[in-house]
Structures are given as structure tokens and as C-alpha cells.
Design a protein around this motif. Structure first.
Motif, PDB file in Angstrom:
ATOM      1  N   GLY A 147       0.786  -1.236   0.000  1.00  0.00           N
ATOM      2  CA  GLY A 147       0.000   0.000   0.000  1.00  0.00           C
ATOM      3  C   GLY A 147       0.812   1.278   0.000  1.00  0.00           C
ATOM      4  N   TRP A 148       2.120   1.175  -0.212  1.00  0.00           N
ATOM      5  CA  TRP A 148       2.951   2.378  -0.203  1.00  0.00           C
ATOM      6  C   TRP A 148       2.991   3.034  -1.570  1.00  0.00           C
ATOM      7  CZ3 TRP A 148       6.061   4.292   3.918  1.00  0.00           C
ATOM      8  CH2 TRP A 148       5.914   3.560   5.105  1.00  0.00           C
ATOM      9  N   ARG A 149       3.138   4.356  -1.566  1.00  0.00           N
ATOM     10  CA  ARG A 149       3.515   5.080  -2.767  1.00  0.00           C
ATOM     11  C   ARG A 149       5.039   4.957  -2.884  1.00  0.00           C
ATOM     12  NH1 ARG A 149       1.105   9.897  -5.303  1.00  0.00           N
ATOM     13  NH2 ARG A 149      -0.524   9.776  -3.755  1.00  0.00           N
ATOM     14  N   ILE A 150       5.526   4.818  -4.103  1.00  0.00           N
ATOM     15  CA  ILE A 150       6.966   4.658  -4.306  1.00  0.00           C
ATOM     16  C   ILE A 150       7.519   5.915  -4.965  1.00  0.00           C
ATOM     17  CG2 ILE A 150       8.756   3.279  -5.454  1.00  0.00           C
ATOM     18  CD1 ILE A 150       6.642   0.974  -5.529  1.00  0.00           C
ATOM     19  N   ALA A 151       8.655   6.388  -4.466  1.00  0.00           N
ATOM     20  CA  ALA A 151       9.359   7.520  -5.080  1.00  0.00           C
ATOM     21  C   ALA A 151      10.782   7.049  -5.367  1.00  0.00           C
ATOM     22  CB  ALA A 151       9.376   8.720  -4.135  1.00  0.00           C
ATOM     23  N   THR A 152      11.114   6.889  -6.647  1.00  0.00           N
ATOM     24  CA  THR A 152      12.442   6.394  -6.987  1.00  0.00           C
ATOM     25  C   THR A 152      13.256   7.488  -7.671  1.00  0.00           C
ATOM     26  OG1 THR A 152      11.466   4.216  -7.340  1.00  0.00           O
ATOM     27  CG2 THR A 152      13.742   4.528  -8.058  1.00  0.00           C
ATOM     28  N   HIS A 153      14.424   7.729  -7.120  1.00  0.00           N
ATOM     29  CA  HIS A 153      15.381   8.653  -7.727  1.00  0.00           C
ATOM     30  C   HIS A 153      15.897   8.032  -9.028  1.00  0.00           C
ATOM     31  CE1 HIS A 153      19.450  10.893  -7.347  1.00  0.00           C
ATOM     32  NE2 HIS A 153      19.649   9.983  -8.279  1.00  0.00           N
ATOM     33  N   ALA A 154      15.662   8.706 -10.156  1.00  0.00           N
ATOM     34  CA  ALA A 154      16.189   8.235 -11.444  1.00  0.00           C
ATOM     35  C   ALA A 154      16.486   9.460 -12.297  1.00  0.00           C
ATOM     36  CB  ALA A 154      15.193   7.318 -12.142  1.00  0.00           C
ATOM     37  N   ILE A 155      17.731   9.658 -12.652  1.00  0.00           N
ATOM     38  CA  ILE A 155      18.147  10.841 -13.410  1.00  0.00           C
ATOM     39  C   ILE A 155      18.555  10.470 -14.836  1.00  0.00           C
ATOM     40  CG2 ILE A 155      19.878  12.679 -13.575  1.00  0.00           C
ATOM     41  CD1 ILE A 155      19.779  12.905 -10.530  1.00  0.00           C
ATOM     42  N   GLY A 156      19.474   9.518 -14.974  1.00  0.00           N
ATOM     43  CA  GLY A 156      19.939   9.134 -16.300  1.00  0.00           C
ATOM     44  C   GLY A 156      18.869   8.353 -17.059  1.00  0.00           C
ATOM     45  N   ASP A 157      18.965   8.361 -18.402  1.00  0.00           N
ATOM     46  CA  ASP A 157      17.942   7.675 -19.204  1.00  0.00           C
ATOM     47  C   ASP A 157      17.901   6.172 -18.933  1.00  0.00           C
ATOM     48  OD1 ASP A 157      20.427   7.458 -20.401  1.00  0.00           O
ATOM     49  OD2 ASP A 157      19.740   7.897 -22.433  1.00  0.00           O
ATOM     50  N   VAL A 158      19.051   5.579 -18.609  1.00  0.00           N
ATOM     51  CA  VAL A 158      19.072   4.138 -18.324  1.00  0.00           C
ATOM     52  C   VAL A 158      18.336   3.841 -17.013  1.00  0.00           C
ATOM     53  CG1 VAL A 158      20.603   2.198 -17.751  1.00  0.00           C
ATOM     54  CG2 VAL A 158      21.157   3.721 -19.673  1.00  0.00           C
ATOM     55  N   ALA A 159      18.533   4.694 -16.018  1.00  0.00           N
ATOM     56  CA  ALA A 159      17.835   4.511 -14.739  1.00  0.00           C
ATOM     57  C   ALA A 159      16.338   4.752 -14.908  1.00  0.00           C
ATOM     58  CB  ALA A 159      18.412   5.454 -13.691  1.00  0.00           C
TER      59      ALA A 159
ATOM     60  N   HIS B 186      13.531  13.574  -9.680  1.00  0.00           N
ATOM     61  CA  HIS B 186      14.493  14.220 -10.601  1.00  0.00           C
ATOM     62  C   HIS B 186      14.081  14.063 -12.058  1.00  0.00           C
ATOM     63  CE1 HIS B 186      16.605  14.618  -6.912  1.00  0.00           C
ATOM     64  NE2 HIS B 186      16.851  13.324  -6.822  1.00  0.00           N
ATOM     65  N   PHE B 187      14.048  12.831 -12.582  1.00  0.00           N
ATOM     66  CA  PHE B 187      13.560  12.592 -13.952  1.00  0.00           C
ATOM     67  C   PHE B 187      14.344  13.479 -14.918  1.00  0.00           C
ATOM     68  CE2 PHE B 187       9.531  12.059 -16.691  1.00  0.00           C
ATOM     69  CZ  PHE B 187       9.711  10.700 -16.812  1.00  0.00           C
ATOM     70  N   GLY B 188      15.694  13.424 -14.793  1.00  0.00           N
ATOM     71  CA  GLY B 188      16.546  14.409 -15.466  1.00  0.00           C
ATOM     72  C   GLY B 188      16.662  14.270 -16.961  1.00  0.00           C
ATOM     73  N   LEU B 189      16.741  13.039 -17.475  1.00  0.00           N
ATOM     74  CA  LEU B 189      17.039  12.864 -18.904  1.00  0.00           C
ATOM     75  C   LEU B 189      16.093  11.863 -19.564  1.00  0.00           C
ATOM     76  CD1 LEU B 189      20.936  12.847 -18.739  1.00  0.00           C
ATOM     77  CD2 LEU B 189      19.536  14.459 -20.048  1.00  0.00           C
ATOM     78  N   PRO B 190      14.779  12.082 -19.434  1.00  0.00           N
ATOM     79  CA  PRO B 190      13.858  11.159 -20.098  1.00  0.00           C
ATOM     80  C   PRO B 190      13.865  11.376 -21.612  1.00  0.00           C
ATOM     81  CG  PRO B 190      12.645  13.004 -19.172  1.00  0.00           C
ATOM     82  CD  PRO B 190      14.083  13.172 -18.750  1.00  0.00           C
ATOM     83  N   THR B 191      13.623  10.291 -22.368  1.00  0.00           N
ATOM     84  CA  THR B 191      13.384  10.424 -23.810  1.00  0.00           C
ATOM     85  C   THR B 191      11.896  10.722 -24.020  1.00  0.00           C
ATOM     86  OG1 THR B 191      12.821   8.104 -24.031  1.00  0.00           O
ATOM     87  CG2 THR B 191      15.161   8.686 -24.279  1.00  0.00           C
TER      88      THR B 191
ATOM     89  N   ALA C  95       9.172  14.595 -10.133  1.00  0.00           N
ATOM     90  CA  ALA C  95       9.614  15.630  -9.188  1.00  0.00           C
ATOM     91  C   ALA C  95      10.993  16.158  -9.614  1.00  0.00           C
ATOM     92  CB  ALA C  95       9.652  15.079  -7.768  1.00  0.00           C
ATOM     93  N   PRO C  96      11.012  16.999 -10.670  1.00  0.00           N
ATOM     94  CA  PRO C  96      12.287  17.554 -11.149  1.00  0.00           C
ATOM     95  C   PRO C  96      12.653  18.836 -10.399  1.00  0.00           C
ATOM     96  CG  PRO C  96      10.523  18.247 -12.606  1.00  0.00           C
ATOM     97  CD  PRO C  96       9.870  17.424 -11.510  1.00  0.00           C
ATOM     98  N   GLN C  97      13.895  19.266 -10.588  1.00  0.00           N
ATOM     99  CA  GLN C  97      14.415  20.448  -9.905  1.00  0.00           C
ATOM    100  C   GLN C  97      14.859  21.471 -10.946  1.00  0.00           C
ATOM    101  OE1 GLN C  97      15.368  17.240  -9.094  1.00  0.00           O
ATOM    102  NE2 GLN C  97      13.879  17.287  -7.444  1.00  0.00           N
ATOM    103  N   ALA C  98      13.990  22.436 -11.243  1.00  0.00           N
ATOM    104  CA  ALA C  98      14.385  23.456 -12.209  1.00  0.00           C
ATOM    105  C   ALA C  98      15.588  24.255 -11.711  1.00  0.00           C
ATOM    106  CB  ALA C  98      13.202  24.395 -12.472  1.00  0.00           C
TER     107      ALA C  98
END
Ligand SMILES: [Zn+2]
Length: 528
Positions: free
Chosen positions: A329-341, A365-370, A385-388
Motif C-alpha cells: 500500500g505504499w507510494r513509491i518515489a524512486t530517484h532516477a536521473i539518467g535515461d538508463v535509470a 528528478h527525472f533528469g534525462l527522459p526520452t 519531481a524535477p528540480q528546475a
């Protein structure tokens, strides 16, 4: 906390509700919640005679800001006992600062510092064991890089951690070595855990002081709710105690860390808990490292180094942890910046079952999505949740480290919104020093870095979109949008009073707008 508070009427204001209707002149607050929004004269007439009336003199009221991704206790650590290196301009200056702290260190104490960024240092390199031994031959020193994903430590710290020429790095980590195979003092990702295991932990009272300092700081910025993204069990216990004592001055979404660095196995999930001030229902994982430290997992080499960063988990392990959390029942927040992650995390989220409407999980973060990642994220209902503010403070790192093909995709917030991904803006403080939401909004709109260079300017969003990202976006990301994020009857009276209207400001003028008053649950908790 609110039962002794008298009704509050804010009038003669420019209220930006972020709901329909979008503008109003007055707000009536009762029992900590918004009772009415509308025309000033009408509301004053209708309000209880005992209400506290505040003439805002034409100033602007917006929903209290939400910092969707911050590290609250770490902000407080810098505000209380830690050496702040975020403005350091040379390795030599860092050595001097460390020496001063080491000379004052008490029996058994370590020198802890945070915030160096080699791109900003005259020598253009990180401090090493050799530098830090000059500053402190005996007292252990641990300096955290600005990104939080790399340590620079001295020989005394390496010795305490048992790290030598023959030590293997744990999976997902790197022990940096010189030509002779000796550790340089730089420890990447999970290798930091080797030191964490032997560092003397802060006490509960230390943590409580850090949290109080950080939340007070946030209130001065108009931040009425924020997240502490990735805490260990002892810190969670302090938050629970503060909440039970009615001692949290604002609302905090505390995310337990699913697998602490250096741990051989995942931490057991704690009890899920939601009160008016504290939420503990989102678990945090880290799939990769950071861009500025070149540890985010990319599909192509970094520009300055022949490597592609690191994934911190193999897929099976992260998938099993996410499934366990999701099923509980948890919400998940995963740090992923690079496109592979990002690809790894989205494919894991896609495999989690559940009938629609699915619980929305987050990608931090979601830094480098395609473009393909954005479409998949939108289809899943993922919240980004990105950081402008990274554009401004880390832009020089991005330009130095990222291949030309990746730079236009860096933190593509315009493309996220256009693809239908819900966005919560945030600072990741203390990774960056400036956690003023108005500065983050300016960076999202101008895309200008600290050298004045533009980073992917076509990814700019509007001021109105940025304001939503720092208010209702954060409420959605915490699953709290029934209670906050807009100024509407029934929601908590969490408000920021600004000296000027951000929606009428020039983008470059946003950071200079003053927060004159911050209100949480109808109580004025900060006044300039
Ligand atoms: Zn973070």
C-alpha cells in the motif's frame, strides 16, 4: 493545534487561488481551514466579529509553497553543526575550513562538511585524502559532495571504516584509487555506506534541532509543506515524536529510505502513518546517482570521462523491493536521473499490478527522459519531481559533463507537461543552496544557468505553470490535493503572502519578491 486559534480574515488582498474563480480579494479561515474565498466587503460583513482581521494592503496571497523533494534534516544539519562548503571556491579554502573545525572538535567527534563542487573550485578537482590529511591528520573528516552521492574523506576516516588498498567496493559503489591502488579518499554511491556504518550517529535531540532549524528556514521562504526524501529509522522516530508533541510547524512528507547505503538488505517497511502534519506513506529508492557528479546512469559516455555512470540496483532486486512496497500500500518515489535509470524504473512500475485508478508512483528528478519515456510515464500516471533550480546552480556542470545530444533533454519540464506528466517542482536542498521556490520558478521559466548560459531554452515553462508546480503539483505528489495546493473552501489555510504578484512579475524579478507572511493551518507562523 488550531482549536484555540480565532477566525482569521485576510482582506484587501490579491488572492491567486489556482482554482476557479482564479482571483479573489479576501479569505476567511476557520478552525485551520479555508471557510470562504471571495469579495472583500462581503466576507468582512459575514465574518465573526471576534475574527482577527488582517489588511494585506493589496499584497498577493498564493497557496503555501510545497518543496516536493528536499532533505529537511540535512538542511538543518548545515544550519546547526555541519561545515557548509557550498560557497567554497578552492581546495585550499576547504582545507583551511576543515582545519578550523577539526581544531574545535570534541572528544570522539568527526568533522562533517557538505556542499563542495569541483566545478566551482579553482583547482577544478575534488579535495582528496592528501588535502584533508593536511587539515586534519587525526580527527576523521567526511565531506559530502554537493550532489550527496560522493564523499571525500581523510585517512583517519578511511582507517576507521577499514578501507585500504585491498578493500572491494560494495555493489553499486566505487572506491576511487590512485596509480598504486591506494584509495584517494573519494567514495562513490554505495561505497559511502562503508563510512556511514562507523560514523557516530547524531542523537534524537540533535535531529530534532536540525528539523526545527530547517522547517523554520522553509517557513521564511513561504514553504508550508515539504518532503524529507529518504530518511533512516532513527530520524523517522524523531518526526513521529515531534508530530505527537504538536511540534511540527508545517506539514512534512517523510519518506523512509527503502535500502540505506551500506546495508546488505532492505530496511523493513515502517508503519504507514498519516496525520494533519506528518505523512509517512511514500518509500524512497535510488536507482542511480547524479548528473553533476557524473554518477547518473546514461546510455552514452559522459563528455569528460569514459564511463556511463552507475545503476545502484540490479533490476531484479529493485523490482522485488518495489513490488513489496506497492503490495503493502505504499507510494513509491524512486530517484532516477539518467535515461538508463529512468528506463529501469518505468519498466518496473509498468509491471506493478493494480486496477485503475492506480496509485501514482513518483520518479524523483527525472533528469534525462526520452520522448518515449515521457509517453510511458504519462500513461502510468507517474508524477515527476524535477528540480528546475538545478538548471541555474548545476548548469555549468551539465555543460561540461553531458554529451551535446543530451543537453537539450536535460530536465525537460516543458516536454513533461506537454506529454501529460504531472510535475511537482522542488529544490533537492541542500544539494543546492538556494531553496527559494521563487528562484526555482525563475529557473524553470528562464532556463538560465549561473554563468548566464541557456540550458535547453525550449524546455521553458510559464510562471503560472511553475507556480502550480510549487503548490498544487506538490500536493498531488503527496496524495494530499484534497487538503492543500489551492485556495479553496475546505482546504487547510496554508498560505504565503507575497510583496508582489508573481504572475505579473518579470521572470528575472521573481527571486526578489519577498515572503511577507507565512500561514499554516490558519496560524501566522512567519512574518517579515
Ligand atoms: Zn534528493
Amino acid at each position: 493545534m488550531s482549536d484555540t486559534v480565532r477566525d482569521l480574515v485576510l482582506y484587501n488582498a490579491r488572492v491567486r487561488t489556482l482554482a476557479a474563480p482564479s482571483a479573489a480579494e479576501a479569505i476567511v479561515v476557520r478552525d485551520g481551514r479555508i471557510a470562504a474565498v471571495g469579495d472583500g466587503a462581503d466576507l468582512l460583513r459575514a465574518s465573526n466579529g471576534r475574527a482577527t482581521r488582517v489588511d494585506l494592503g493589496g499584497r498577493t496571497v498564493v497557496p503555501g509553497f510545497n518543496d516536493a523533494h528536499a532533505h529537511i534534516w540535512k538542511i538543518g544539519h548545515l544550519l546547526t553543526s555541519m561545515l557548509d562548503l557550498r560557497r567554497a571556491t578552492s581546495v585550499d579554502a576547504i582545507v583551511d575550513d576543515v582545519r578550523r573545525f577539526a581544531d574545535r572538535a570534541g572528544q570522539g567527534a568527526w568533522v562533517l562538511g557538505r556542499g563542495y563542487n569541483e566545478a566551482r573550485l579553482r583547482e577544478r578537482r575534488a579535495p582528496t585524502r592528501v588535502d584533508l590529511d593536511r587539515a586534519s591528520p587525526r580527527v576523521p573528516v567526511v565531506l559530502t559532495r554537493t550532489c550527496g552521492h560522493i564523499y571525500a574523506v581523510n585517512s583517519a576516516a578511511l582507517a576507521r571504516a577499514g578501507i585500504g588498498a585491498g578493500t572491494d567496493a560494495p555493489p553499486g559503489g566505487v572506491i576511487d584509487r590512485d596509480d598504486r591502488g591506494e584509495p584517494t579518499g573519494l567514495l562513490h554511491e554505495t561505497a559511502m555506506g562503508l563510512v556511514n556504518r562507523v560514523m557516530p550517529p547524531p542523537t534524537a535531540a540533535d535531529y530534532a534541532r536540525m528539523i526545527a532549524a530547517a522547517l523554520g528556514h522553509q517557513l521564511s521562504l513561504g514553504i508550508t509543506s515539504s518532503s524529507d526524501c529518504g530518511v533512516a529509522a532513527p530520524i523517522l522516530a524523531v518526526y513521529r515524536a515531534l508530530d505527537a508533541d504538536g511540534a511540527l510547524p508545517s506539514r512534512v512528507n517523510v519518506m523512509p529510505l527503502g535500502k540505506p547505503d551500506g546495508a546488505l538488505s532492505a530496511a523493513p517497511l515502517p508503519e504507514r502513518f498519516v496525520s494533519e502534519r506528518l505523512r509517512v506513506d511514500t518509500v524512497k529508492f535510488l536507482a542511480d546517482g547524479g548528473l553533476s557528479g557524473a554518477t547518473a546512469a546514461l546510455s552514452v559516455d559522459y563528455r569528460h570521462a569514459p564511463h556511463k555512470g552507475v545503476l545502484r540496483f540490479d533490476r531484479e532486486e529493485l523490482e522485488a523491493l518495489c513490488r513489496e512496497s506497492h503490495d503493502a500500500g505504499w507510494r513509491i518515489a524512486t530517484h532516477a536521473i539518467g535515461d538508463v535509470a529512468i528506463d529501469q524504473v518505468l519498466s518496473i512500475y509498468e509491471g506493478l499490478d493494480g486496477a485503475p485508478p492506480r496509485r501514482a508512483h513518483r520518479v524523483e528528478h527525472f533528469g534525462l527522459p526520452t520522448a518515449e519515456h515521457l509517453a510511458r510515464a504519462a500513461a502510468l500516471g507517474v508524477i515527476a519531481a524535477p528540480q528546475a533550480i538545478f538548471i541555474r546552480s548545476l548548469g555549468p556542470n551539465f555543460r561540461r559533463y553531458l554529451a551535446d545530444a543530451l543537453l537539450p533533454r536535460t530536465y525537460p519540464i516543458r516536454a513533461m507537461l506537454d506529454a501529460g506528466v504531472r510535475v511537482a517542482l522542488s529544490s533537492d536542498a541542500p544539494v543546492v543552496e538556494d531553496d527559494n521556490p521563487l528562484a526555482g520558478m525563475a529557473a524553470a521559466v528562464t532556463r538560465r544557468d549561473s554563468d548566464g548560459e541557456l540550458i535547453a531554452p525550449e524546455q521553458a515553462i510559464t510562471i503560472a505553470e511553475a507556480l502550480r508546480g510549487y503548490t498544487v503539483g506538490g500536493a498531488v505528489a503527496s496524495g494530499d490535493d484534497d487538503n492543500r495546493g489551492t485556495i479553496e473552501p475546505g482546504k487547510w489555510a496554508d498560505l504565503a503572502v507575497l510583496s508582489e504578484d508573481p504572475l505579473a512579475a518579470e521572470p528575472d524579478a521573481l527571486p526578489a519578491i519577498a515572503v511577507d507572511m507565512t500561514i499554516v493551518g490558519g496560524s501566522i507562523v512567519h512574518e517579515r
